[in-house]
Design an enzyme around this catalytic site. Sequence first.
Site: not given
Length: 335
Positions: A128, A198, A202
């Site tokens: 990603k 993950e 962000h």
Amino acid sequence: MNQEQTTHPPAPVGILGFGGLGKAAALVLAPKREMSWVAVADHQGYAYDPAGLDALQCGALARAQGSVGYLNPGGVLTDQGIESLLGLGNRVEGYFLALPNLPNTFMATIVQRIIAAGWRGVLVDALKRTSAMEQLFDLAPQLQQAGITYVTGCGATPGLLTAAAVLGAQSYAQVHQVDITFGVGIANWEAYKATIREDIAHLPGYTVERAMAMSEAEVSELLDRTQGRLCLEGMEHADDLILELAGICPRDQVRVGGIVDTRSAAKPISTHVKVTGRTFEGKISTHTFTLGDETSMAANVCGPAFGYLKTGLGLHRQGIYGLFTCADLMPQFVR
Ligand code: NAD
């Protein structure tokens, strides 16, 4: 209809990483005739069966005992599962890397280990982060030299939606903006631990290192504070790098964000990609490609991953090696 394609023996393939996506990938493969799932590794072991592994049996075993290494016969408990499988050589022609990318250098490290093992075949990932994919580009010459055909960014985003953006861009003389918005619904975060960590990385104030260092209790507390939802904006997602390399638009014109609900399998919002541009007649327009709300993250990641794996197998058999992205190739459909 290509007769040769229909009579080719099933390609023996493997899955590295057997968490949320890995287990779903095995279920996706189960009814396929063109691929046979023969190998799997998790962080505690591996399993190999040239006659084909059973997705339900392996899934149940991994849930109950923590590893596919307990499979009997066929399983081995070891922390060197990936190397052990690579030692089988071309008895496994391709792998879906359903591994966590924690830390952000993890996938590149695994790829270096695969190159060092001397295995030749096809790899696909659902990577990603832009900075993680850039590390793979540094390894591109080595992949080519090693005889590995590697397609990166083969999940949903990057992946299916990025490829859709490339198709949509064809109507335009110039692409102004690509907006990817995803809605993901999962019933509990423990089913997709790496994906959720993950994503947490962000959030404002978080980094990959901080998300990785959180205890499971801390992840649960964070999700309690947000009613189970993660709202993500301006994510560092490799869709930008992939679309820039494909010549669609500069990376700063690609935006990715979404909402992840960890308390319901229903999508909190629809997933779509919008491609805005100017046609050769000077008209400004937007194409929107929306995924069906009933399709899960697992379906939208694993389907494309194996579609690209099939494309990669075709290239590899022709002696075409190196690093490709989901925008360079069309995923084929695995029957
Ligand atoms: P998970 O945490 O559920 O499972 C990870 C698996 O990897 C586990 O089985 C674990 O045992 C195994 N593993 C860890 N280290 C290993 C090692 N050294 N050797 C062998 N196995 C090892 O992960 P998940 O939620 O299924 O996510 C997998 C990846 O997919 C993540 O990086 C996530 O970001 C990515 N993802 C991509 C998309 C996309 O659209 N591109 C969507 C969702 C998830």
